[in-house]
Design a protein around this motif. Structure first.
Motif, PDB file in Angstrom:
ATOM      1  N   MET A   1     -48.884 -42.300  11.627  1.00 39.16           N
ATOM      2  CA  MET A   1     -48.435 -43.417  12.476  1.00 39.16           C
ATOM      3  C   MET A   1     -48.356 -42.945  13.924  1.00 39.16           C
ATOM      4  O   MET A   1     -47.760 -41.944  14.214  1.00 39.16           O
ATOM      5  CB  MET A   1     -47.051 -43.901  12.026  1.00 39.16           C
ATOM      6  CG  MET A   1     -46.539 -45.097  12.841  1.00 39.16           C
ATOM      7  SD  MET A   1     -44.777 -45.437  12.540  1.00 39.16           S
ATOM      8  CE  MET A   1     -44.795 -45.798  10.806  1.00 39.16           C
ATOM      9  N   ASN A   2     -48.928 -43.701  14.790  1.00 39.73           N
ATOM     10  CA  ASN A   2     -48.858 -43.366  16.212  1.00 39.73           C
ATOM     11  C   ASN A   2     -47.489 -43.736  16.762  1.00 39.73           C
ATOM     12  O   ASN A   2     -46.896 -44.739  16.366  1.00 39.73           O
ATOM     13  CB  ASN A   2     -49.946 -44.136  16.956  1.00 39.73           C
ATOM     14  CG  ASN A   2     -50.085 -43.675  18.366  1.00 39.73           C
ATOM     15  OD1 ASN A   2     -49.186 -43.890  19.160  1.00 39.73           O
ATOM     16  ND2 ASN A   2     -51.207 -43.047  18.678  1.00 39.73           N
ATOM     17  N   LEU A   3     -46.940 -42.942  17.700  1.00 44.48           N
ATOM     18  CA  LEU A   3     -45.625 -43.243  18.282  1.00 44.48           C
ATOM     19  C   LEU A   3     -45.582 -44.616  18.916  1.00 44.48           C
ATOM     20  O   LEU A   3     -44.546 -45.265  18.975  1.00 44.48           O
ATOM     21  CB  LEU A   3     -45.264 -42.183  19.326  1.00 44.48           C
ATOM     22  CG  LEU A   3     -44.730 -40.864  18.761  1.00 44.48           C
ATOM     23  CD1 LEU A   3     -44.497 -39.899  19.899  1.00 44.48           C
ATOM     24  CD2 LEU A   3     -43.479 -41.083  17.976  1.00 44.48           C
ATOM     25  N   ILE A   4     -46.717 -45.063  19.456  1.00 46.33           N
ATOM     26  CA  ILE A   4     -46.757 -46.376  20.109  1.00 46.33           C
ATOM     27  C   ILE A   4     -46.470 -47.475  19.113  1.00 46.33           C
ATOM     28  O   ILE A   4     -46.021 -48.569  19.462  1.00 46.33           O
ATOM     29  CB  ILE A   4     -48.124 -46.606  20.776  1.00 46.33           C
ATOM     30  CG1 ILE A   4     -48.386 -45.509  21.802  1.00 46.33           C
ATOM     31  CG2 ILE A   4     -48.209 -47.959  21.431  1.00 46.33           C
ATOM     32  CD1 ILE A   4     -47.359 -45.465  22.913  1.00 46.33           C
ATOM     33  N   LYS A   5     -46.690 -47.189  17.791  1.00 47.85           N
ATOM     34  CA  LYS A   5     -46.536 -48.226  16.771  1.00 47.85           C
ATOM     35  C   LYS A   5     -45.179 -48.142  16.070  1.00 47.85           C
ATOM     36  O   LYS A   5     -45.009 -48.673  14.988  1.00 47.85           O
ATOM     37  CB  LYS A   5     -47.671 -48.101  15.747  1.00 47.85           C
ATOM     38  CG  LYS A   5     -49.057 -48.363  16.360  1.00 47.85           C
ATOM     39  CD  LYS A   5     -50.147 -48.237  15.322  1.00 47.85           C
ATOM     40  CE  LYS A   5     -51.529 -48.511  15.928  1.00 47.85           C
ATOM     41  NZ  LYS A   5     -52.596 -48.364  14.930  1.00 47.85           N
ATOM     42  N   ILE A   6     -44.255 -47.442  16.649  1.00 49.73           N
ATOM     43  CA  ILE A   6     -42.901 -47.400  16.078  1.00 49.73           C
ATOM     44  C   ILE A   6     -42.366 -48.822  15.962  1.00 49.73           C
ATOM     45  O   ILE A   6     -42.479 -49.608  16.889  1.00 49.73           O
ATOM     46  CB  ILE A   6     -41.955 -46.559  16.948  1.00 49.73           C
ATOM     47  CG1 ILE A   6     -42.376 -45.093  16.892  1.00 49.73           C
ATOM     48  CG2 ILE A   6     -40.513 -46.671  16.473  1.00 49.73           C
ATOM     49  CD1 ILE A   6     -41.567 -44.207  17.799  1.00 49.73           C
ATOM     50  N   LEU A 227     -45.788 -34.489  27.630  1.00 52.36           N
ATOM     51  CA  LEU A 227     -44.369 -34.482  27.271  1.00 52.36           C
ATOM     52  C   LEU A 227     -43.695 -35.785  27.669  1.00 52.36           C
ATOM     53  O   LEU A 227     -42.937 -36.368  26.889  1.00 52.36           O
ATOM     54  CB  LEU A 227     -43.676 -33.296  27.937  1.00 52.36           C
ATOM     55  CG  LEU A 227     -42.183 -33.102  27.633  1.00 52.36           C
ATOM     56  CD1 LEU A 227     -41.970 -32.898  26.144  1.00 52.36           C
ATOM     57  CD2 LEU A 227     -41.623 -31.934  28.434  1.00 52.36           C
ATOM     58  N   LEU A 228     -43.953 -36.257  28.871  1.00 56.89           N
ATOM     59  CA  LEU A 228     -43.366 -37.526  29.300  1.00 56.89           C
ATOM     60  C   LEU A 228     -43.846 -38.675  28.426  1.00 56.89           C
ATOM     61  O   LEU A 228     -43.067 -39.566  28.060  1.00 56.89           O
ATOM     62  CB  LEU A 228     -43.725 -37.809  30.772  1.00 56.89           C
ATOM     63  CG  LEU A 228     -43.054 -36.944  31.819  1.00 56.89           C
ATOM     64  CD1 LEU A 228     -43.532 -37.334  33.219  1.00 56.89           C
ATOM     65  CD2 LEU A 228     -41.533 -37.032  31.761  1.00 56.89           C
ATOM     66  N   GLN A 229     -45.105 -38.674  28.065  1.00 56.93           N
ATOM     67  CA  GLN A 229     -45.657 -39.739  27.235  1.00 56.93           C
ATOM     68  C   GLN A 229     -44.982 -39.740  25.862  1.00 56.93           C
ATOM     69  O   GLN A 229     -44.634 -40.793  25.314  1.00 56.93           O
ATOM     70  CB  GLN A 229     -47.162 -39.550  27.092  1.00 56.93           C
ATOM     71  CG  GLN A 229     -47.925 -39.777  28.380  1.00 56.93           C
ATOM     72  CD  GLN A 229     -49.326 -39.223  28.356  1.00 56.93           C
ATOM     73  OE1 GLN A 229     -49.833 -38.841  27.298  1.00 56.93           O
ATOM     74  NE2 GLN A 229     -49.961 -39.156  29.519  1.00 56.93           N
ATOM     75  N   LYS A 230     -44.802 -38.550  25.305  1.00 55.81           N
ATOM     76  CA  LYS A 230     -44.207 -38.450  23.974  1.00 55.81           C
ATOM     77  C   LYS A 230     -42.742 -38.881  23.972  1.00 55.81           C
ATOM     78  O   LYS A 230     -42.309 -39.673  23.130  1.00 55.81           O
ATOM     79  CB  LYS A 230     -44.319 -36.995  23.487  1.00 55.81           C
ATOM     80  CG  LYS A 230     -43.718 -36.765  22.107  1.00 55.81           C
ATOM     81  CD  LYS A 230     -43.791 -35.292  21.706  1.00 55.81           C
ATOM     82  CE  LYS A 230     -45.185 -34.867  21.386  1.00 55.81           C
ATOM     83  NZ  LYS A 230     -45.219 -33.491  20.801  1.00 55.81           N
ATOM     84  N   VAL A 231     -41.974 -38.388  24.943  1.00 60.24           N
ATOM     85  CA  VAL A 231     -40.545 -38.659  24.959  1.00 60.24           C
ATOM     86  C   VAL A 231     -40.239 -40.113  25.329  1.00 60.24           C
ATOM     87  O   VAL A 231     -39.424 -40.766  24.678  1.00 60.24           O
ATOM     88  CB  VAL A 231     -39.835 -37.688  25.936  1.00 60.24           C
ATOM     89  CG1 VAL A 231     -38.387 -38.124  26.170  1.00 60.24           C
ATOM     90  CG2 VAL A 231     -39.861 -36.269  25.373  1.00 60.24           C
ATOM     91  N   PHE A 232     -40.877 -40.632  26.370  1.00 62.34           N
ATOM     92  CA  PHE A 232     -40.526 -41.978  26.796  1.00 62.34           C
ATOM     93  C   PHE A 232     -41.109 -43.069  25.912  1.00 62.34           C
ATOM     94  O   PHE A 232     -40.723 -44.228  26.028  1.00 62.34           O
ATOM     95  CB  PHE A 232     -40.895 -42.177  28.269  1.00 62.34           C
ATOM     96  CG  PHE A 232     -39.878 -41.583  29.208  1.00 62.34           C
ATOM     97  CD1 PHE A 232     -38.764 -42.304  29.583  1.00 62.34           C
ATOM     98  CD2 PHE A 232     -40.003 -40.273  29.644  1.00 62.34           C
ATOM     99  CE1 PHE A 232     -37.789 -41.732  30.406  1.00 62.34           C
ATOM    100  CE2 PHE A 232     -39.047 -39.683  30.463  1.00 62.34           C
ATOM    101  CZ  PHE A 232     -37.945 -40.421  30.838  1.00 62.34           C
ATOM    102  N   ALA A 233     -42.000 -42.707  25.022  1.00 56.93           N
ATOM    103  CA  ALA A 233     -42.425 -43.665  24.004  1.00 56.93           C
ATOM    104  C   ALA A 233     -41.266 -44.018  23.073  1.00 56.93           C
ATOM    105  O   ALA A 233     -41.225 -45.090  22.485  1.00 56.93           O
ATOM    106  CB  ALA A 233     -43.581 -43.102  23.188  1.00 56.93           C
ATOM    107  N   LEU A 234     -40.279 -43.129  22.969  1.00 55.41           N
ATOM    108  CA  LEU A 234     -39.132 -43.367  22.093  1.00 55.41           C
ATOM    109  C   LEU A 234     -38.212 -44.455  22.582  1.00 55.41           C
ATOM    110  O   LEU A 234     -37.484 -45.049  21.807  1.00 55.41           O
ATOM    111  CB  LEU A 234     -38.328 -42.066  21.944  1.00 55.41           C
ATOM    112  CG  LEU A 234     -38.932 -40.952  21.104  1.00 55.41           C
ATOM    113  CD1 LEU A 234     -38.077 -39.723  21.183  1.00 55.41           C
ATOM    114  CD2 LEU A 234     -39.106 -41.397  19.663  1.00 55.41           C
ATOM    115  N   GLN A 235     -38.188 -44.692  23.894  1.00 57.17           N
ATOM    116  CA  GLN A 235     -37.215 -45.654  24.381  1.00 57.17           C
ATOM    117  C   GLN A 235     -37.620 -47.079  24.033  1.00 57.17           C
ATOM    118  O   GLN A 235     -36.801 -47.973  24.010  1.00 57.17           O
ATOM    119  CB  GLN A 235     -37.030 -45.519  25.894  1.00 57.17           C
ATOM    120  CG  GLN A 235     -38.251 -45.783  26.693  1.00 57.17           C
ATOM    121  CD  GLN A 235     -37.990 -45.777  28.205  1.00 57.17           C
ATOM    122  OE1 GLN A 235     -36.919 -45.476  28.671  1.00 57.17           O
ATOM    123  NE2 GLN A 235     -38.992 -46.134  28.943  1.00 57.17           N
TER     124      GLN A 235
END
Length: 235
Positions: A1-6, A227-235
């Motif tokens: 699963m891609n993080l964008i699809k959370i 790193l920024l892409q990975k972390v801020f995808a969580l918000q």
């Protein structure tokens, strides 16, 4: 699963959970894609980007003076000085007085970097949890402000004082105040320019740091590292 699809429910959980619960959710992400260390590191990186960009912008010539969002204007007690000088044909001197206050701030703002970097290094996962899940787009900036306000004030004041002298602001304002105080029937003024410019310079700096935080939070294109892409995808 891609993080964008959370999924939306998972995002809702990220907003509401405590620090421990957020870590548990993070650990359950596919392939352990985001660790607590990465979350803290990503937010530190965002703050560092904001600090570096903000300081560099403001340190440039006209960094304060030509930017209406942070331009240092005259305090109330000096507005009457400005108006009185213009009435007696000294508009050019009044204009120079305003510009030179901004020049002092532009000269001194580089002093902020080491103070900010020290505060960023003290960043904890608890701080990261609160900042990442906040619905306030300026949470990281406000964290930095709370951590550095006193140190910035203490460090900036003597640097602003030196900068006022270096760029000639003390000489120009001595002339301005002298001419104003010599006008018949006016109440003499003796403003503390160092304190005023210090407060305004710091305020303008946080505006710029906050602008960068909002940009990173709201624009995928502003997340210029993996790193920024990975972390801020969580918000």
């Amino acid at each position: 699963m891609n993080l964008i699809k959370i999924t939306v429910p998972l995002l809702f959980m990220l907003i509401l959970t405590s620090c421990a619960e957020l870590q548990q959710v993070v650990n359950q992400l596919p392939s352990g894609q985001v660790s607590s260390a990465e979350i803290a590191a990503g937010l530190k990186q965002a703050l560092e980007f904001g600090v570096n960009e903000g300081v560099d912008l403001l340190h440039a010539e006209n960094g304060y003076f030509k930017d209406e969002a942070v331009k240092i204007l005259l305090p109330e007690e000096l507005k009457k000085v400005d108006a009185s000088l213009r009435k007696i044909g000294l508009s050019s001197l009044a204009d120079e007085g305003l510009k030179i206050l901004n020049r002092a701030a532009e000269d001194a703002v580089v002093e902020a970097k080491p103070i900010f970097i020290k505060a960023i290094k003290e960043f904890t996962f608890d701080d990261a949890n609160r900042i990442l899940t906040a619905q306030n787009n300026l949470e990281a900036t406000q964290y930095l402000q709370g951590k550095t306000a006193l140190a910035l004030q203490a460090s900036f004041a003597p640097k602003i004082d030196a900068s006022l002298s270096r760029v000639g602001a003390d000489r120009i304002w001595a002339e301005i105040i002298g001419k104003y105080n010599s006008i018949p029937l006016v109440k003499p003024v003796n403003p503390n320019l160092t304190n005023y410019v210090t407060e305004q310079a710091i305020s303008g700096l946080f505006v710029k740091v906050g602008d960068k935080e909002k940009e990173i939070r709201n624009s995928v294109g502003a997340r210029t590292t993996a790193l920024l892409q990975k972390v801020f995808a969580l918000q």
